[in-house]
Write a protein that holds these residues in place. Structure first.
Motif, mmCIF file in Angstrom:
data_model
loop_
_atom_site.group_PDB
_atom_site.id
_atom_site.type_symbol
_atom_site.label_atom_id
_atom_site.label_comp_id
_atom_site.label_asym_id
_atom_site.label_seq_id
_atom_site.Cartn_x
_atom_site.Cartn_y
_atom_site.Cartn_z
ATOM 1 N N ARG A 266 0.844 -1.199 0.000
ATOM 2 C CA ARG A 266 0.000 0.000 0.000
ATOM 3 C C ARG A 266 0.880 1.251 0.000
ATOM 4 O O ARG A 266 1.856 1.322 0.742
ATOM 5 C CB ARG A 266 -0.928 0.001 1.220
ATOM 6 N N PRO A 267 0.527 2.235 -0.815
ATOM 7 C CA PRO A 267 1.386 3.428 -0.917
ATOM 8 C C PRO A 267 1.265 4.328 0.301
ATOM 9 O O PRO A 267 0.237 4.362 0.984
ATOM 10 C CB PRO A 267 0.843 4.131 -2.163
ATOM 11 N N ILE A 293 -3.035 12.779 -4.803
ATOM 12 C CA ILE A 293 -4.296 12.184 -4.356
ATOM 13 C C ILE A 293 -4.513 10.824 -5.007
ATOM 14 O O ILE A 293 -4.869 9.844 -4.340
ATOM 15 C CB ILE A 293 -5.471 13.138 -4.667
ATOM 16 N N THR A 294 -4.284 10.745 -6.302
ATOM 17 C CA THR A 294 -4.483 9.485 -7.016
ATOM 18 C C THR A 294 -3.368 8.488 -6.716
ATOM 19 O O THR A 294 -3.613 7.281 -6.616
ATOM 20 C CB THR A 294 -4.577 9.746 -8.528
ATOM 21 N N GLY A 299 -4.101 3.461 -0.279
ATOM 22 C CA GLY A 299 -3.073 3.617 0.739
ATOM 23 C C GLY A 299 -3.333 4.842 1.598
ATOM 24 O O GLY A 299 -4.477 5.178 1.882
ATOM 25 N N VAL A 300 -2.261 5.513 1.990
ATOM 26 C CA VAL A 300 -2.335 6.636 2.931
ATOM 27 C C VAL A 300 -1.772 7.886 2.274
ATOM 28 O O VAL A 300 -0.691 7.858 1.677
ATOM 29 C CB VAL A 300 -1.544 6.318 4.220
ATOM 30 N N LEU A 301 -2.515 8.978 2.384
ATOM 31 C CA LEU A 301 -2.031 10.304 2.000
ATOM 32 C C LEU A 301 -1.750 11.070 3.286
ATOM 33 O O LEU A 301 -2.670 11.383 4.042
ATOM 34 C CB LEU A 301 -3.067 11.042 1.155
ATOM 35 N N PHE A 302 -0.494 11.347 3.552
ATOM 36 C CA PHE A 302 -0.091 12.006 4.794
ATOM 37 C C PHE A 302 0.296 13.449 4.503
ATOM 38 O O PHE A 302 1.204 13.719 3.704
ATOM 39 C CB PHE A 302 1.091 11.264 5.417
ATOM 40 N N SER A 340 -9.355 6.838 -3.805
ATOM 41 C CA SER A 340 -9.844 6.177 -2.597
ATOM 42 C C SER A 340 -8.658 5.973 -1.657
ATOM 43 O O SER A 340 -7.887 5.022 -1.814
ATOM 44 C CB SER A 340 -10.496 4.835 -2.956
ATOM 45 N N PHE A 341 -8.484 6.873 -0.713
ATOM 46 C CA PHE A 341 -7.312 6.848 0.154
ATOM 47 C C PHE A 341 -7.713 7.177 1.588
ATOM 48 O O PHE A 341 -8.810 7.671 1.857
ATOM 49 C CB PHE A 341 -6.264 7.856 -0.327
#
Length: 510
Positions: A266-267, A293-294, A299-302, A340-341
């Motif tokens: 997962r990114p 975003i994409t 995964g996770v956007l931090f 979808s994150f």
């Protein structure tokens, strides 16, 4: 002679069939191209002409007309060069038409006839298979990427001469065999490394289990970034469909490494606060490339130091957080990208980071207010958990007792997600955070004590209707982690606690 050659055009992260129609006949010598073409596609006439000459197949004095169909689709990029060259040779009756009727051709030609790699080959190969084509011809560097798709034969060539000789029967070429193997996910950063901060760990597990967005607030050195970086390690393993979707995205973005096989981890995307809105949402020209975003899909956007991001950069998160997709409008059409994150954000309580410790914080009330108001209420309304972390006490730093590992937390999260997938198998969502408002009464059933606690909290704290629904979804996840079918009083109290902290976000100076 008239001929048709199959090719493809990228549109977002998917590909659309394009038919390269070539007619070779008498008339003013030259190559004429039509079909709603961008400048780089029009320039293909010279690339193809010179590449054919240098490959040993100069064009005779014939009029060549090339049409890229459908005519209402804007054609961009350099992927049509190889299809045009093969189409011209078929029109000259050098290559029999029946040999290429079930083939798809993709590749940019150099003037010396070399085939150059392209982004998005994985998406194109899937589209070719869906169109019923049996074989696809790609540049050598894209061979392993295309070979990830089953059900279609992949041929990879280094230059145009090899392709021509293959169809003339003077050279044999074996189909590309995949040489990679998906490796199991390795947990490189473990929750056991974090000392103290039990509330932050609990919130991270709830966020991962139900897909709830998380805000971590605390002074520098409290462990916000350390905690956020370990969240991908407790998310369940990617399913095959999620892995393929993610690999498509990175292929289109030009970030995929075929030698490593399809993406199985997962990114975790952590853009710098100087990131621009197009860098966050996607852009880069008339044909948008995926943004942060994409790239964080599945995964996770931090977002570290959230208030330091440009306001317009944060506001582009509104649609993706609600709809799990982002639509980018350009002059020649709209492009829909997946988004979808899990959003995890971190920030200090004030510009210096030490409020409310007045022994260390010298920020004025007005300065704190301006700092916190950089984040709009619309974004705060889309964050389900707000956790206020404090500095780790010295006793916790020295504590050498056993701490929960990422593997243990991951097992609990996976069990909770399995429960949700069974519960919502007939619905259009997978996680508690995505429950439709019309279905909340069906899936969020409270005990009598739980319902009373929620009612009292709603009246005493002045919750909005949106916040009321968010607490119900969050309570459902907390109950699922406890294995409870009904949402009890203790589950509601914990959910309200996280929102009480959020209410304190603008308390006094917000």
């Amino acid at each position: 002679m008239f001929t048709k050659i199959h090719s493809l055009s990228l549109h977002g992260i998917d590909a659309i069939p394009v038919m390269v129609e070539v007619d070779v006949g008498n008339g003013l010598p030259g190559i004429n191209m039509v079909g709603y073409l961008a400048a780089e596609v029009k320039e293909a006439r010279e690339r193809v002409r010179v590449a054919l000459r240098n490959a040993g197949y100069p064009l005779p004095a014939k009029k060549v007309t090339v049409n890229l169909s459908p005519a209402d689709l804007r054609k961009e990029g350099t992927a049509y060069d190889l299809a045009m060259a093969i189409g011209i040779l078929c029109g000259l009756e050098m290559i029999p038409q029946e040999l290429v009727s079930d083939c798809c051709f993709l590749g940019e030609l150099g003037l010396d006839g070399q085939l150059r790699p392209l982004p998005g080959i994985l998406s194109c190969t899937y589209a070719a298979r869906e169109e019923g084509l049996k074989r696809i011809f790609v540049p050598m560097e894209n061979g392993q990427e295309a070979a990830m798709v089953e059900g279609i034969t992949v041929y990879a060539f280094a230059d145009l001469t090899e392709v021509i000789e293959f169809f003339l029967g003077t050279e044999q070429k074996e189909p590309v065999e995949p040489e990679f193997h998906a490796e199991p996910t390795v947990l490189r950063e473990d929750f056991a490394d974090i000392r103290g901060q039990w509330l932050g760990k609990r919130a991270a597990m709830i966020a991962a289990a139900g897909g709830h967005n998380l805000l971590l607030m605390g002074p520098p050195g409290a462990g916000k970034t350390m905690l956020a970086r370990r969240i991908p390690g407790i998310l369940p393993a990617l399913s095959f469909s999620e892995s393929i979707e993610l690999t498509k995205i990175y292929s289109v973005a030009g970030l995929f490494k075929p030698a490593q096989g399809r993406i199985t981890e997962r990114p975790f995307r952590s853009p710098h606060h100087t990131c621009s809105p197009p860098g966050m949402a996607g852009g880069g020209g008339r044909l948008p490339v995926p943004g942060e975003i994409t790239l964080a899909t599945n995964g996770v956007l931090f977002l570290d130091e959230l208030p330091e991001f440009k306001r317009e950069c944060i506001e582009v998160l509104r649609q993706p957080l609600e709809e799990h997709r982002i639509v980018i409008s350009r002059l020649y059409g709209n492009y829909e990208l997946p988004a979808s994150f899990l959003l995890v954000a971190a920030m200090n309580p004030c510009p210096c980071g030490y409020y409310p410790d007045r022994n260390r914080c010298s920020c004025t009330p007005d300065r704190i207010r301006r700092y916190r108001n950089k984040i709009s209420q619309a974004i705060m309304d889309r964050i389900d958990l707000c956790v206020e972390l404090s500095a780790v006490p010295f006793e916790d730093i020295r504590d050498k007792g056993k701490r929960n590992t990422s593997a243990e937390l991951r097992e609990a999260v996976a069990a909770c997600r399995t429960l949700q997938s069974k519960r919502y198998e007939s619905e259009g969502w997978l996680l508690n955070a995505q429950i439709a408002a019309s279905s909340l009464d069906k899936y969020c059933v409270f005990t009598e004590a739980g319902a009373q606690t929620l009612s009292k909290s709603f009246l005493s704290k002045g919750f909005s209707a949106r916040l009321y629904d968010r607490i119900r979804r969050l309570s459902r996840t907390i109950a699922d982690l406890d294995g409870a079918e009904l949402i009890g009083e203790e589950h509601v109290k914990e959910a309200v606690m996280y929102h009480a902290l959020e209410g304190g976000f603008r308390r006094n100076y917000g």
